[in-house]
Every structure is written in structure tokens, then in C-alpha cells.
Design a protein around this motif. Structure first.
Motif: not given
Lengths: 236, 236
Positions: A23, A25, A44-48, A52
Motif C-alpha cells: 500500500e 500512503y 493501492p493508494v491511501k490518501e492521508l 495522519e
């Protein structure tokens, strides 16, 4: 197992060479180039949000982090099985500082080092700090983890290597190394230098000539000066 | 003003060269050699238990700290007034990491650098971390603080210096430098390299030849390789 790494160059290089990335971030509005790259690699990309990402990642993250597959070590046997004329190995005898190992990996990539040998105990290992400081060089250098340096030296000698320690307390300089051979250069601990047993097992010891008052250099600087000397004289 | 420094070598060197030391902090049972040295120099010593010394000093203190007179800078005029044939200066164009500056000071001491020029703004300055990493070299290297790098380059040129930038994007290598001259080597920022204006003002740009994938070295490593090349070819 996974490691969380940070830093633009380190993550870009990890994606490019195909390291497994679980992943990514990212802080929105930063690192567009890497986001594009991630998209083409189906990562997969998670925007924070800033707060955070600051909580999740260590300082100096540059707005980006990634959970990646752990860095793996090569065995000495597998490394030795890779045929090459005039191999150049680096052995670290008790180097502790991850910043030094990271900087050394950059030099190893730059000066065609075929393998870096580190002991399993009392030594820095490959981790997120090393990866960050290496700015991606960690993806390109063979790192060999061994249990016992003396046994490793014996095995290298059986395979035709010359074992060259580095220390200030010797008359020979780096300019007297025979570089047309299989070489294993050894760098000692940041404070204490080479351990007694390792030193005794070296074929010879060289120093970087210097003047001045302090009479020692940073470990990663010494390392680079020796490696560059071999690289330069081999004319690679 | 005072700075609190730590580390055996740094403090030993500070005492030896006669830096003003207001007070020494030591954990009982450690650092006997330095305590002896302090006694002969009439330096006040305060014994602190482990917990107290951990609270007072930053990590990695080795059981010893000292409150010392701030590190001072030399002016460019005073530095230039020191006569010497074939002077070697180092200019740092936006280096930010105190670990890099500390390692560079060790290399400067080792390879006879006559002065290190750092800009007053957007640059790491002399501080406790730099002192510690320099392992005492900070006591032996002239550090010159200037307001404007372009004006400084102009003044150096008026004084006969050749201005040599370092960057990967150039055909010339460090082996093509003319070392029989007054030289000022410039190292750029860790991430961005040389600033545009400084680069434009260089007489020429050199690179460290290298192979590999990452195509850049740690800033203090690059710095050492260039300085050593000058030192080696001058035969000092």
C-alpha cells in the motif's frame, strides 16, 4: 513481513524495480509523479491528511510512505555462484549506524560492488532508515547476511579472494592494493575500528593517506574512498 | 553564549585545544581519562547520575557532556589574509544535514582544507550535532560564514581562486581539475544540488565518475572524494 519505507527516491526506485508494495500512503497534492507510477503498477493508494501521515510515518517522509515487502538477504553461496572477473565485496565488521550503511549502499551501487557482507549480530541490518538514506540504492546492491565473519573470510579465501582490512595503523595505503584480483574490503566499527579476530585474518591492511589532527574519517567516507580507488584503477 | 556538546572525542579535543569550557557533566564511573584531563585544565566538573545526565544531554552522549563557548566563524577577509600557496576552500551551497557537515569537517581536517564557507541562511550552521559528528575536527577547521554566495564567489575570483562546482550533469571529471592553483570546491544541497546562480558563477563543473543505477552519492561522500583527489594529486 512488511516494512514501512518513506522518501520520494526510495519509493520511486522500489516501484520501478518491481518490489512488492502492499500500500502507498500519500498526502494529497504531493508526489504526483509517484502517484502516476503507482497507477501504472496497480498499487493501492491511501490518501492521508497531513496530521495522519505525520502520525504514521517517521520524520522526513516527504509526504509519502509505502508498506513494502521486507528487504531480503542473499546467502554467501548464492552470491559466490554469480560468476564475474575481479569481484569486489565489502564486509562490514560491526558498523552500527543506519545512516552509514545507507550511504555505503549508494557508494556500492556507484562503484560496482558485487556484494555487501554484514554479520547477523552486533551490526546494523537493512531497515527503513537504511532504505531512505540509500535513496533507492538498496534495491540494486546484493546484501549478504552471515553468522560468523571469520568463517566467511575463510570461505572467501578458499574462493580466491584477497581480504583487505582498513585501519589507520598500517604503513600500506589504498594505492598499494592489487585491484586486478577478487577483493573483499573490510570496514570496521565507527568507534572501535576492526575487531581483533577479523584484523588478524586479513591478508593485509590499508589506510587512506591523510594529514590533519583527528586522523580518522567518517566510516562511510572511508568506505567510499577505498571503493573508489578500486573502481578508478580498474577503469570500469 | 554557550553550547552543550557531548561525545568523548569531541570533548577531549575541545579541552586539548583550549576551548573555554564552563562546566563538564559526567556520569560517575565513566570517562576517567577525560576527568583527568579536566583536572589538569582546572575545568569545573559536575557529577550527574544516569537519569539526570539522560535528561540533560541528547541521545548518544557516551556519559559525558560539556557547556562550552560557542563555535565562532571566521570572516572571509581574515581567512584570505592567511597566506598560503595553492589554497583549498570548500563552499557549501545549501547543505542542510548536520551529519553531513560534521563528516565534511573530518574530511576537511584530514585533507588540508584551508576554509569551509557556509551561507548564513538556508544552511546548516555549527552546532552541537555537527561538533559531535565531527569527533573534534570542528576545533581544527576554519569555518567562514558569509551572507551572499555570489558575492563571495566574486571576491574569491578577485583573489585568484578557481571556482569548481560539483554535479553529475557535466562531461568533466574530478581528474581533470588543475590542482596547482587556489581552488574553491562547491558542494550543493543534498536533494537539489547546486543552486542555479551559484552554478552559473562556477569556472567549471566536475563530477565523480561512477556507474550504477542511482547516479548520485551522499553529499559528504562526494565532498570527500573531490577533496581527496586534490590532496592526492598535490602530494601533500
Amino acid at each position: 513481513m512488511a516494512t514501512i519505507i518513506t522518501g520520494k527516491n526510495t519509493i520511486k526506485e522500489a516501484i520501478t524495480v518491481g518490489r512488492k508494495i502492499f500500500e502507498l500512503y500519500v498526502q494529497p497534492g504531493t508526489n504526483d509523479e509517484i502517484l502516476e507510477l503507482a497507477k501504472t503498477h496497480n498499487i493501492p493508494v491511501k490518501e492521508l491528511q497531513k496530521q495522519e501521515i505525520n502520525n504514521l510515518l517517521p520524520k522526513g517522509h516527504q509526504g509519502i510512505g509505502a508498506s513494502v515487502q521486507d528487504y531480503a538477504y542473499l546467502s554467501l553461496e548464492d552470491a559466490l555462484a554469480q560468476p564475474k572477473k575481479h569481484r569486489l565485496y565489502l564486509m562490514l565488521d560491526g558498523v552500527e549506524d543506519p545512516h552509514n550503511l545507507g550511504a555505503m549502499l549508494r557508494s556500492c551501487d556507484a562503484f560496482n560492488v558485487d556484494g555487501v557482507i554484514i554479520p547477523k549480530n552486533r551490526s546494523v541490518q537493512l531497515n527503513a532508515t537504511v532504505a531512505k538514506v540509500s535513496t533507492g540504492a538498496i534495491e540494486h546492491v546484493n546484501v549478504i547476511q552471515v553468522v560468523n565473519l571469520s568463517q566467511t573470510i575463510r570461505k572467501l579465501k578458499e574462493n580466491g579472494f584477497w581480504i583487505v582490512g582498513t585501519d589507520m595503523d598500517t604503513p600500506q595505503t589504498i594505492h598499494e592494493m592489487d585491484v586486478e584480483a577478487d577483493l573483499c574490503i573490510i570496514i570496521g566499527n565507527e568507534g572501535r575500528g576492526l575487531s581483533r579476530l577479523v584484523r588478524d585474518n586479513c591478508d593485509y591492511i590499508v589506510k587512506v593517506p591523510m594529514s590533519g589532527h583527528i586522523n580518522s574519517l567518517n566510516a562511510s567516507v572511508s568506505c567510499a574512498l577505498v571503493l573508489y580507488e578500486v573502481y578508478r584503477r580498474k577503469g570500469e
